[in-house]
Design a protein around this motif. Structure first.
Motif, PDB file in Angstrom:
ATOM      1  N   PHE B   7      -0.867  -0.859   9.759  1.00 25.32           N
ATOM      2  CA  PHE B   7      -1.066  -2.079   8.965  1.00 25.32           C
ATOM      3  C   PHE B   7       0.051  -2.194   7.940  1.00 25.32           C
ATOM      4  N   VAL B   8       0.564  -3.404   7.760  1.00 27.93           N
ATOM      5  CA  VAL B   8       1.564  -3.604   6.704  1.00 27.93           C
ATOM      6  C   VAL B   8       1.108  -4.689   5.739  1.00 27.93           C
ATOM      7  N   LEU B   9       1.440  -4.447   4.469  1.00 24.41           N
ATOM      8  CA  LEU B   9       1.149  -5.422   3.431  1.00 24.41           C
ATOM      9  C   LEU B   9       2.357  -6.345   3.325  1.00 24.41           C
ATOM     10  N   LYS B  10       2.126  -7.650   3.386  1.00 26.87           N
ATOM     11  CA  LYS B  10       3.230  -8.593   3.381  1.00 26.87           C
ATOM     12  C   LYS B  10       2.995  -9.669   2.338  1.00 26.87           C
ATOM     13  N   LYS B  11       4.058  -9.976   1.578  1.00 23.45           N
ATOM     14  CA  LYS B  11       3.944 -11.052   0.589  1.00 23.45           C
ATOM     15  C   LYS B  11       4.427 -12.363   1.205  1.00 23.45           C
ATOM     16  N   ILE B  12       3.612 -13.398   1.032  1.00 23.66           N
ATOM     17  CA  ILE B  12       4.025 -14.734   1.485  1.00 23.66           C
ATOM     18  C   ILE B  12       3.940 -15.629   0.268  1.00 23.66           C
ATOM     19  N   GLY B  13       5.075 -15.937  -0.316  1.00 21.33           N
ATOM     20  CA  GLY B  13       5.057 -16.703  -1.568  1.00 21.33           C
ATOM     21  C   GLY B  13       4.263 -15.936  -2.602  1.00 21.33           C
ATOM     22  N   GLU B  15       1.083 -15.130  -2.216  1.00 14.68           N
ATOM     23  CA  GLU B  15      -0.069 -14.466  -1.618  1.00 14.68           C
ATOM     24  C   GLU B  15       0.307 -13.165  -0.930  1.00 14.68           C
ATOM     25  N   SER B  16      -0.692 -12.303  -0.775  1.00 17.43           N
ATOM     26  CA  SER B  16      -0.472 -11.037  -0.090  1.00 17.43           C
ATOM     27  C   SER B  16      -1.450 -10.924   1.070  1.00 17.43           C
ATOM     28  N   VAL B  17      -0.920 -10.523   2.202  1.00 19.58           N
ATOM     29  CA  VAL B  17      -1.781 -10.366   3.372  1.00 19.58           C
ATOM     30  C   VAL B  17      -1.522  -9.006   4.022  1.00 19.58           C
ATOM     31  N   VAL B  18      -2.540  -8.503   4.704  1.00 18.39           N
ATOM     32  CA  VAL B  18      -2.389  -7.259   5.452  1.00 18.39           C
ATOM     33  C   VAL B  18      -2.343  -7.634   6.933  1.00 18.39           C
ATOM     34  N   VAL B  19      -1.268  -7.208   7.594  1.00 12.56           N
ATOM     35  CA  VAL B  19      -1.039  -7.598   8.990  1.00 12.56           C
ATOM     36  C   VAL B  19      -1.160  -6.375   9.898  1.00 12.56           C
ATOM     37  N   PRO B  20      -2.002  -6.464  10.927  1.00 15.18           N
ATOM     38  CA  PRO B  20      -2.097  -5.350  11.868  1.00 15.18           C
ATOM     39  C   PRO B  20      -0.929  -5.330  12.850  1.00 15.18           C
ATOM     40  N   GLY B  30      -7.196 -11.238  13.350  1.00 14.62           N
ATOM     41  CA  GLY B  30      -6.737 -12.008  12.195  1.00 14.62           C
ATOM     42  C   GLY B  30      -5.892 -11.239  11.210  1.00 14.62           C
ATOM     43  N   ILE B  31      -5.754 -11.801  10.039  1.00  5.77           N
ATOM     44  CA  ILE B  31      -5.079 -11.096   8.950  1.00  5.77           C
ATOM     45  C   ILE B  31      -6.034 -11.062   7.768  1.00  5.77           C
ATOM     46  N   LEU B  32      -5.756 -10.199   6.825  1.00 11.05           N
ATOM     47  CA  LEU B  32      -6.615 -10.033   5.670  1.00 11.05           C
ATOM     48  C   LEU B  32      -5.842 -10.495   4.439  1.00 11.05           C
ATOM     49  N   THR B  33      -6.424 -11.427   3.696  1.00 10.79           N
ATOM     50  CA  THR B  33      -5.764 -11.876   2.467  1.00 10.79           C
ATOM     51  C   THR B  33      -6.270 -11.049   1.295  1.00 10.79           C
ATOM     52  N   LEU B  34      -5.377 -10.575   0.465  1.00 10.11           N
ATOM     53  CA  LEU B  34      -5.779  -9.786  -0.701  1.00 10.11           C
ATOM     54  C   LEU B  34      -5.471 -10.550  -1.982  1.00 10.11           C
ATOM     55  N   ASN B  35      -6.393 -10.437  -2.952  1.00  7.07           N
ATOM     56  CA  ASN B  35      -6.060 -10.967  -4.270  1.00  7.07           C
ATOM     57  C   ASN B  35      -5.316  -9.881  -5.050  1.00  7.07           C
ATOM     58  N   THR B  37      -6.179  -7.866  -7.427  1.00 12.21           N
ATOM     59  CA  THR B  37      -6.913  -6.600  -7.516  1.00 12.21           C
ATOM     60  C   THR B  37      -6.837  -5.852  -6.191  1.00 12.21           C
ATOM     61  N   GLY B  38      -6.989  -6.601  -5.108  1.00  9.52           N
ATOM     62  CA  GLY B  38      -6.928  -6.005  -3.776  1.00  9.52           C
ATOM     63  C   GLY B  38      -5.585  -5.322  -3.534  1.00  9.52           C
ATOM     64  N   VAL B  39      -4.506  -5.999  -3.948  1.00  8.99           N
ATOM     65  CA  VAL B  39      -3.162  -5.429  -3.755  1.00  8.99           C
ATOM     66  C   VAL B  39      -3.023  -4.128  -4.551  1.00  8.99           C
ATOM     67  N   LEU B  40      -3.524  -4.152  -5.796  1.00 11.61           N
ATOM     68  CA  LEU B  40      -3.457  -2.954  -6.641  1.00 11.61           C
ATOM     69  C   LEU B  40      -4.165  -1.782  -5.953  1.00 11.61           C
ATOM     70  N   LEU B  41      -5.392  -2.025  -5.480  1.00  9.14           N
ATOM     71  CA  LEU B  41      -6.171  -0.963  -4.845  1.00  9.14           C
ATOM     72  C   LEU B  41      -5.519  -0.509  -3.535  1.00  9.14           C
ATOM     73  N   TYR B  42      -5.007  -1.470  -2.779  1.00 14.73           N
ATOM     74  CA  TYR B  42      -4.368  -1.154  -1.488  1.00 14.73           C
ATOM     75  C   TYR B  42      -3.156  -0.247  -1.692  1.00 14.73           C
ATOM     76  N   GLU B  43      -2.342  -0.604  -2.698  1.00 11.89           N
ATOM     77  CA  GLU B  43      -1.143   0.202  -2.981  1.00 11.89           C
ATOM     78  C   GLU B  43      -1.538   1.626  -3.383  1.00 11.89           C
ATOM     79  N   LEU B  44      -2.607   1.732  -4.173  1.00 12.89           N
ATOM     80  CA  LEU B  44      -3.056   3.063  -4.608  1.00 12.89           C
ATOM     81  C   LEU B  44      -3.567   3.881  -3.413  1.00 12.89           C
ATOM     82  N   LEU B  45      -4.287   3.222  -2.520  1.00 18.12           N
ATOM     83  CA  LEU B  45      -4.787   3.916  -1.323  1.00 18.12           C
ATOM     84  C   LEU B  45      -3.622   4.392  -0.458  1.00 18.12           C
ATOM     85  N   LYS B  46      -2.560   3.578  -0.437  1.00 17.80           N
ATOM     86  CA  LYS B  46      -1.378   3.965   0.345  1.00 17.80           C
ATOM     87  C   LYS B  46      -0.755   5.241  -0.226  1.00 17.80           C
ATOM     88  N   GLU B  47      -0.920   5.416  -1.552  1.00 11.73           N
ATOM     89  CA  GLU B  47      -0.396   6.635  -2.188  1.00 11.73           C
ATOM     90  C   GLU B  47      -1.411   7.766  -2.134  1.00 11.73           C
TER      91      GLU B  47
END
Lengths: 285, 88
Positions: B7-13, B15-20, B30-35, B37-47
């Protein structure tokens, strides 16, 4: 090039050609001289190949190689070399041993399987070495600019592209698998011979001016899409990399593609459809 | 707990989405849109941060109550697990 033994037994007939496709010289050694071979003739050059693809009809075995994963095909690891096994209706029809040269083994329909397997190699080589993106669709060059009509299979994108080529001076760039390449910060559509059932493509290059996602509709309606909606549409038609390691270029290229004007176009199969979208496209700066 | 590597996190303008990618692209259509807070948590999980570190980050960044932050983190993690984005 045909090799014969003295005693009239044909060992293997191989057709050799070097073609420049999207600026890469690919050397092909193919078993079939049918549709696909004829199609790469348009791109033939008298130059040294950068990538070599050799085809054979050796028996395909998966004994002694390590299974990795299954997507649209099975991937194996054989002493560090990636092996792709292609099946159709549960039966093995082809094999790719990735590298340079790439070695493919084909069974039964040589023409069809060489088309299919070389297409995977084309994608793999550009994904790993070039700033490139593959999108399913039908593209045309009109007034030296490239326009990509994309949609899922059966929507009528080829039919729509044909309205352009039949009624204007537009010519087809590719009718199935489009390659977008970045050069000096500009995105170009390049003709390539993997153009689907129609084998409709031309050895041309054009800056990508617009992407148009079409759906069937009785009346013709055009709507410009914002980046998020463009991305959602794009994701259904763009080829995604297999893993995160290959995703960096893909991320960059998809971001650049979102800067290209993108439309959603509900259209019928009438010449008025072309007139509607053409008017919209001509208003782009 | 680990973010699935496909899965990759991608910025579109904005917005941030997670793409499989790869086989996950076939599993999850589909894709998952993150707000934010979601991006913050996702980045931390990646670490490879754990749940408590995620809660700490929320409390710090958004000045929310610890128990509310815990609830949000658990909910987020369950959602990612359900979509196959987070491997347990």
């Amino acid at each position: 090039m045909e090799d014969y033994f003295d005693n009239d037994i044909i060992v293997l007939v191989i057709y050799v050609i070097v073609s420049k496709i999207a600026n890469v010289n690919i050397g092909f050694e193919l078993l079939s001289r049918e549709g696909f071979y004829n199609n790469i003739l348009k791109y033939e050059v008298n130059e040294e190949p950068e990538l070599i693809i050799k085809s054979n009809n050796e028996k395909i075995t998966i004994e002694g190689i390590l299974f990795l994963e299954n997507t649209f095909y099975d991937l194996y690891n054989a002493n560090g070399k990636i092996i792709q096994i292609q099946k159709r209706d549960g039966k093995i029809v082809g094999k790719i041993a990735y590298g340079n040269p790439c070695i493919i083994s084909v069974m039964n329909d040589y023409n069809l399987n060489e088309y299919l397997l070389t297409q995977y190699i084309f994608q793999w080589y550009f994904d790993s070495n070039k700033k490139a993106l593959f999108i399913h669709g039908s593209s045309v060059m009109y007034n030296n600019m490239g326009y990509l009509f994309s949609a899922k299979s059966g929507t009528g994108k080829s039919t729509h592209a044909k309205i352009w080529t039949d009624n204007t001076e537009a010519i087809s760039i590719n009718d199935d698998k489009n390659i977008v390449i970045e050069e000096d910060n500009i995105l170009y559509l390049y003709g390539n011979p993997w153009s689907g059932k129609s084998l409709l493509d031309n050895n041309v290059k054009a800056p990508l001016k617009a992407v148009i996602y079409i759906f069937q509709n009785d009346t013709n309606i055009v709507k410009r899409l914002d980046k998020k909606n463009s991305f959602i549409k794009m994701l259904q038609q763009v080829i995604r990399p297999n893993n995160v390691e290959e995703a960096k270029n893909w991320d960059e290229m998809t971001t650049k593609l979102l800067d290209i004007p993108t439309f959603e176009f509900g259209c019928n199969m009438d010449i008025s459809a072309m007139e509607t979208i053409k008017k919209e496209l001509e208003e782009l700066k | 707990m680990k973010i699935n590597r496909n899965f990759v996190l991608k910025k579109i303008g904005d917005e941030s989405v997670v793409v499989p990618l790869g086989s996950e692209a076939i599993n999850l259509g589909g894709i998952l849109t993150l707000n934010e807070t979601g991006v913050l948590l996702y980045e931390l999980l990646k670490e490879n941060k754990d749940i408590l570190e995620l809660v700490d980050a929320l409390v710090e960044s958004y000045n929310v109550k610890r128990e509310n932050a815990m609830e949000d983190v658990l909910e987020f993690i369950e959602k990612l697990k359900g979509l196959g984005i987070l491997d347990v």
